[in-house]
Design a protein around this motif. Structure first.
Motif, mmCIF file in Angstrom:
data_model
loop_
_atom_site.group_PDB
_atom_site.id
_atom_site.type_symbol
_atom_site.label_atom_id
_atom_site.label_comp_id
_atom_site.label_asym_id
_atom_site.label_seq_id
_atom_site.Cartn_x
_atom_site.Cartn_y
_atom_site.Cartn_z
ATOM 1 N N ASP A 106 -72.490 -67.318 -75.080
ATOM 2 C CA ASP A 106 -72.527 -68.720 -74.656
ATOM 3 C C ASP A 106 -73.899 -69.357 -74.825
ATOM 4 O O ASP A 106 -74.184 -70.408 -74.237
ATOM 5 C CB ASP A 106 -72.068 -68.868 -73.196
ATOM 6 C CG ASP A 106 -70.591 -68.536 -73.036
ATOM 7 O OD1 ASP A 106 -69.826 -68.823 -73.968
ATOM 8 O OD2 ASP A 106 -70.219 -67.965 -71.994
ATOM 9 N N PRO A 110 -70.645 -67.664 -79.144
ATOM 10 C CA PRO A 110 -69.656 -67.770 -78.061
ATOM 11 C C PRO A 110 -69.309 -66.387 -77.512
ATOM 12 O O PRO A 110 -69.544 -65.370 -78.176
ATOM 13 C CB PRO A 110 -68.455 -68.412 -78.757
ATOM 14 C CG PRO A 110 -68.624 -68.082 -80.204
ATOM 15 C CD PRO A 110 -70.097 -68.016 -80.461
ATOM 16 N N TRP A 126 -63.595 -62.711 -81.999
ATOM 17 C CA TRP A 126 -63.349 -64.046 -81.466
ATOM 18 C C TRP A 126 -62.006 -64.521 -81.995
ATOM 19 O O TRP A 126 -61.820 -64.661 -83.215
ATOM 20 C CB TRP A 126 -64.436 -65.028 -81.902
ATOM 21 C CG TRP A 126 -65.784 -64.743 -81.330
ATOM 22 C CD1 TRP A 126 -66.329 -65.250 -80.191
ATOM 23 C CD2 TRP A 126 -66.790 -63.868 -81.886
ATOM 24 N NE1 TRP A 126 -67.592 -64.752 -79.991
ATOM 25 C CE2 TRP A 126 -67.913 -63.902 -81.019
ATOM 26 C CE3 TRP A 126 -66.857 -63.074 -83.026
ATOM 27 C CZ2 TRP A 126 -69.067 -63.174 -81.264
ATOM 28 C CZ3 TRP A 126 -68.008 -62.340 -83.274
ATOM 29 C CH2 TRP A 126 -69.094 -62.391 -82.398
ATOM 30 N N TYR A 190 -60.553 -70.133 -79.628
ATOM 31 C CA TYR A 190 -61.475 -71.152 -80.125
ATOM 32 C C TYR A 190 -60.847 -71.888 -81.304
ATOM 33 O O TYR A 190 -59.929 -71.392 -81.950
ATOM 34 C CB TYR A 190 -62.783 -70.501 -80.579
ATOM 35 C CG TYR A 190 -63.533 -69.773 -79.481
ATOM 36 C CD1 TYR A 190 -64.364 -70.455 -78.604
ATOM 37 C CD2 TYR A 190 -63.405 -68.387 -79.322
ATOM 38 C CE1 TYR A 190 -65.059 -69.795 -77.596
ATOM 39 C CE2 TYR A 190 -64.087 -67.715 -78.321
ATOM 40 C CZ TYR A 190 -64.919 -68.422 -77.459
ATOM 41 O OH TYR A 190 -65.600 -67.754 -76.473
#
Length: 429
Positions: A106, A110, A126, A190
């Motif tokens: 973050d 991410p 991810w 995402y």
């Protein structure tokens, strides 16, 4: 009981990653330094996992539109990933995870959805909202960014292509006998575009010719990835158009295929593996030794392309850079690509096909903007003429003694137009 637990782990891992997916998912087992693999549809996967328990079991991170684990067969891009070979740097996986949580997640990158403890290193996954293969250049750009952030921890560039497979939960790493286990951190998916906007730096821009005194910036988003991918797809399409009968062109096709695979994958070992498989699809495949001999210079050119010194020397000589910078016209000539074949391709096209597509694109744009086609214009003119003839006939009945000038004034047209209309009336009688 142990097998049942292992099976549940594997089933949950693949379900968590591929739920609601479409296309084929590859399961693979490593045997004697080569992969034995099979491709399943999502509905078949869970029932067949029991056959794939044990050592060195992998599954694909994205899906394919046909049972073939190749870049050009990608159907859905469903995840991004970085394989960190931290063991090569003597870094403990748990220590690395702690550092990433404190300093990276973050912030620079991410937070991943899944972390695979592969028995030696960490694989970060991810999950993204599925996008089609056309988004591959953008996917590769984001993938490269994530890889660059983790290079200092052994991020493996050779494990970053879209057809990559990783170890499955509950399997065993035969190198050290360690069981693979997975940590699930969150299930939020995402979006690829959001990741690009939030994490990628401003990409290379160029200025177009000044219009009204204001320069316009055009963002070029990893156009080299787009080009290599488009050319790979065109090469595969060309072979399909020729019904896999490419005798006389096999060496050249394999050479180009291997070179563009090297450029795209940055993994020469995987590139030759894909090239050998591609060759095996021909009606008359080349012997493996012949493929290796005929395409050897492709890898040498890619090695030079990846060398700063080689690129510097090439630019000093006036070239764009090291490696092969082939023009479309050259490739078309080498492979004797006909105009009919070019009409089915995306990028390997000549000037004639390019002009034809530009004309069609301009015509479609004009239609979108409300500009009439020639046929529509002619149709409208015919309707107007019929209306004028009807009005003139009525005027003649009402004013039988009117002159042509008077009729023109009453109808709001020129005397010349009245003469043409009177002639049409006589022809229609």
């Amino acid at each position: 009981m142990e097998n049942a637990t292992t099976l549940k782990k594997a089933q949950h891992h693949t379900w968590f990653h591929h739920k609601d997916s479409t296309g084929y998912i590859t399961l693979a087992r490593k045997e004697k330094n080569r992969f034995v693999q099979y491709h399943y549809k999502p509905s078949e996967l869970a029932d067949n996992l029991s056959k794939w328990l044990g050592e060195d079991i992998y599954f694909s991170q994205n899906t394919f539109y046909k049972p073939s684990r190749q870049i050009e067969s990608i159907r859905e891009l469903r995840s991004l990933y970085v394989d960190t070979d931290c063991y090569l740097l003597n870094l403990d996986p748990q220590w690395l995870l702690g550092k990433l949580q404190l300093e990276f997640f973050d912030q620079l990158i991410p937070e991943p959805n899944i972390i695979i403890f592969s028995g030696q290193g960490l694989v970060l996954i991810w999950l993204i909202d599925p996008v089609p293969y056309k988004a591959l250049p953008l996917w590769q750009a984001v993938q490269q960014y994530l890889l660059n952030q983790l290079k200092e921890f052994g991020g493996d560039a050779k494990a970053s292509d879209a057809a990559r497979i990783f170890r499955i939960d509950g399997s065993v790493n035969s190198k050290n006998g360690e069981e693979v286990h997975v940590e699930y951190r969150h299930d939020y998916r995402y979006t690829l575009r959001t990741l690009q906007e939030e994490y990628l730096p401003v990409l290379e821009t160029q200025k177009t010719p000044i219009k009204r005194g204001r320069p316009k910036k055009v963002q070029q988003l990893f156009n080299t990835y787009s080009l290599h991918h488009a050319r790979l797809l065109d090469l595969v399409k060309l072979v399909e158009l020729r019904n896999y009968d490419v005798t006389g062109y096999r060496e050249l096709i394999c050479f180009l295929y291997r070179y563009w695979q090297c450029c795209y994958l940055a993994d020469p070992a995987e590139a030759i593996h894909q090239t050998l498989f591609f060759n095996s699809q021909f009606k008359e495949p080349l012997p493996e030794k012949e493929v290796l001999r005929a395409t050897k210079s492709a890898q040498k050119a890619w090695d030079a392309k990846s060398s700063e010194e080689a690129n510097r020397l090439a630019k000093e000589k006036g070239y764009p850079g090291a490696g092969y910078n082939l023009k479309n016209s050259t490739i078309i000539e080498w492979l004797d690509i006909t105009e009919e074949e070019q009409s089915h391709l995306k990028t390997l096209i000549g000037s004639l096909e390019k002009r034809k597509r530009n004309t069609i694109a301009k015509r479609e744009k004009r239609r979108e903007e409300g500009v009439r086609t020639r046929e529509e214009y002619i149709g409208e003119q015919k309707e107007k003429t019929l209306d004028k003839l009807f009005l003139l006939n009525k005027a003649l009945n009402r004013y039988p003694d009117a002159t042509q000038k008077e009729l023109a004034e009453k109808m709001g047209v020129s005397v010349r137009h009245i003469k043409r209309l009177l002639k049409r009336l006589k022809e229609n009688k």
